[in-house]
Design a protein around this motif. Structure first.
Motif, PDB file in Angstrom:
ATOM      1  N   GLU A  93       0.844  -1.198   0.000  1.00 35.82           N
ATOM      2  CA  GLU A  93       0.000   0.000   0.000  1.00 35.82           C
ATOM      3  C   GLU A  93       0.882   1.251   0.000  1.00 35.82           C
ATOM      4  OE1 GLU A  93      -3.558   2.054   2.677  1.00 35.82           O
ATOM      5  OE2 GLU A  93      -2.860   0.032   3.140  1.00 35.82           O
ATOM      6  N   GLY A  94       0.611   2.153  -0.932  1.00 35.91           N
ATOM      7  CA  GLY A  94       1.359   3.402  -1.022  1.00 35.91           C
ATOM      8  C   GLY A  94       2.632   3.324  -1.844  1.00 35.91           C
ATOM      9  N   ARG A  95       2.972   2.146  -2.355  1.00 31.17           N
ATOM     10  CA  ARG A  95       4.197   1.994  -3.142  1.00 31.17           C
ATOM     11  C   ARG A  95       3.997   2.543  -4.546  1.00 31.17           C
ATOM     12  NH1 ARG A  95       9.767  -0.098  -2.538  1.00 31.17           N
ATOM     13  NH2 ARG A  95      10.545   0.205  -4.648  1.00 31.17           N
ATOM     14  N   ILE A  96       4.819   3.511  -4.948  1.00 30.05           N
ATOM     15  CA  ILE A  96       4.785   4.078  -6.293  1.00 30.05           C
ATOM     16  C   ILE A  96       6.128   3.849  -6.982  1.00 30.05           C
ATOM     17  CG2 ILE A  96       4.515   6.197  -7.644  1.00 30.05           C
ATOM     18  CD1 ILE A  96       2.801   7.292  -5.353  1.00 30.05           C
ATOM     19  N   LYS A  97       7.201   3.937  -6.201  1.00 26.66           N
ATOM     20  CA  LYS A  97       8.571   3.850  -6.704  1.00 26.66           C
ATOM     21  C   LYS A  97       8.844   2.497  -7.359  1.00 26.66           C
ATOM     22  CE  LYS A  97      13.208   4.751  -4.798  1.00 26.66           C
ATOM     23  NZ  LYS A  97      13.436   6.079  -5.377  1.00 26.66           N
ATOM     24  N   PRO A  98       9.539   2.482  -8.503  1.00 34.42           N
ATOM     25  CA  PRO A  98       9.950   1.201  -9.105  1.00 34.42           C
ATOM     26  C   PRO A  98      10.842   0.412  -8.143  1.00 34.42           C
ATOM     27  CG  PRO A  98      10.284   3.028 -10.627  1.00 34.42           C
ATOM     28  CD  PRO A  98       9.954   3.637  -9.305  1.00 34.42           C
ATOM     29  N   GLU A 242      10.748  -4.190   6.199  1.00 33.70           N
ATOM     30  CA  GLU A 242      11.614  -3.087   6.614  1.00 33.70           C
ATOM     31  C   GLU A 242      11.266  -1.739   5.987  1.00 33.70           C
ATOM     32  OE1 GLU A 242      15.587  -4.378   5.825  1.00 33.70           O
ATOM     33  OE2 GLU A 242      15.489  -6.062   7.249  1.00 33.70           O
ATOM     34  N   ASP A 243      10.966  -1.714   4.695  1.00 28.20           N
ATOM     35  CA  ASP A 243      10.722  -0.437   4.012  1.00 28.20           C
ATOM     36  C   ASP A 243       9.897  -0.667   2.747  1.00 28.20           C
ATOM     37  OD1 ASP A 243      10.760   2.180   3.227  1.00 28.20           O
ATOM     38  OD2 ASP A 243      12.909   2.303   2.858  1.00 28.20           O
ATOM     39  N   PRO A 244       8.611  -1.025   2.921  1.00 27.38           N
ATOM     40  CA  PRO A 244       7.802  -1.433   1.762  1.00 27.38           C
ATOM     41  C   PRO A 244       7.586  -0.345   0.716  1.00 27.38           C
ATOM     42  CG  PRO A 244       6.448  -1.194   3.731  1.00 27.38           C
ATOM     43  CD  PRO A 244       7.871  -1.107   4.182  1.00 27.38           C
ATOM     44  N   LYS A 245       7.680   0.922   1.081  1.00 27.56           N
ATOM     45  CA  LYS A 245       7.411   1.994   0.121  1.00 27.56           C
ATOM     46  C   LYS A 245       8.637   2.403  -0.690  1.00 27.56           C
ATOM     47  CE  LYS A 245       3.487   4.201   2.459  1.00 27.56           C
ATOM     48  NZ  LYS A 245       2.961   5.482   3.000  1.00 27.56           N
TER      49      LYS A 245
END
Length: 309
Positions: A93-98, A242-245
């Motif tokens: 959820e909220g991930r946009i970055k490749p 750890e850092d899903p976004k």
């Protein structure tokens, strides 16, 4: 003998630059940086290219560069999208970055059946770099090791005056092989030194002058595709916790794992050419003037593809 392939990573969002810098003109005749890299690559011997792009820039990319190059090289496209994931995984959820450079290469699986070079679309590498890499790929063969290569640049020649950059800082053996590579995502000039931070600027570490860095000009056999494929789920499992976004699956990290595991060797090919890149908008005039100077010196013709299209 398999003909080496050129893989061009052009799916980056250009977030620091503020737009799709891959298709922003830097030449007086409207050329973009990749025009000069492709000109150098064709001159070195490359006849096939795979462009990794996002579907959102596909029409612009084909209009500005892809359709033209298809008259000069055998051109294919791979699409790096955030939802290109192994079975059973979903976009956080909220991930946009490749997902990063290793994921970009994984998106080429099925399109590559020969040794290949990898470059960034928004970096200028110089003719020497492509000649070195083409000759390596043409004659190198895997044996008990995967036989890879990397074009190395001197760190000071790859920095910008306008902010921070990400670089793979390399350690090499006396006989010219890569022994270690550390991906530093925030390097900048500070008071006459080159330093990096990994804690948002709370502490800084100086990088020795003259250090060799990777600008993502790699040479691989097809073996790297299977190695990336096997490691991607492992990366995702860690990233989701750890850092899903923002976590990125870096190509140098995969190479480093293969070096540590003694599965691969990486020959460092030192280019004599200066690297140029547009990380920030303020970098563009520097690149524009460098291209003009090289044209005055006869390195590039006034019209790159005259008589070739």
């Amino acid at each position: 003998m398999k003909e080496p392939v050129l893989v061009v990573m052009a799916a980056g969002m250009g977030s620091r630059y503020g737009g799709p810098k891959q298709i922003d003109p830097v030449g007086d005749n409207g050329e973009i940086i990749i025009d000069f890299s492709l000109f150098d690559a064709v001159k070195a011997g490359f006849k096939k290219a795979v462009f990794i792009i996002k579907k959102s820039i596909e029409a612009d990319f084909k209009e500005i560069i892809g359709d033209r190059m298809s008259k000069i090289m055998d051109v294919k496209y791979a699409y790096q999208e955030v939802d290109v994931l192994p079975e059973g995984y979903r976009v956080p959820e909220g991930r946009i970055k490749p997902w990063g450079t290793a994921h970009a290469i994984l998106c080429c699986k099925g399109l590559i059946d020969a040794p290949f070079a990898v470059i960034n679309a928004d970096d200028y590498y110089g003719r020497d770099a492509f000649s070195l890499m083409y000759n390596f790929l043409l004659y190198s063969r895997d044996d008990e090791y995967y036989r890879y290569a990397m074009v190395g640049y001197t760190l000071e020649n790859t920095l910008t005056d306008y902010g921070h950059v990400a670089r793979g800082v390399c350690v090499t053996s006396p006989d010219g092989f890569l022994t270690d590579i550390h991906e530093r995502t925030h390097i900048e000039k500070r008071g006459g030194l080159t330093q990096y931070t990994e804690d948002d600027g709370k502490t800084w570490v100086t990088i020795p002058e003259g250090s060799t860095v990777s600008m993502n000009l790699w040479g691989f056999s097809e073996s790297i595709l299977e190695e990336i494929d096997a490691r991607f789920p492992v990366f995702l499992d860690r990233a989701y916790k750890e850092d899903p976004k923002k976590a990125e699956f870096f190509l140098p990290s995969v190479v480093n794992e293969l070096l540590v595991g003694k599965k691969a060797t990486v020959k460092v090919l030192n280019s004599l050419d200066k690297w140029y890149g547009v990380t920030y908008r303020e970098d563009k005039p520097v690149v524009v003037e460098a291209i003009r100077k090289m044209r005055r010196q006869g390195i590039y013709p006034a019209k790159l593809w005259e008589g070739r299209e």
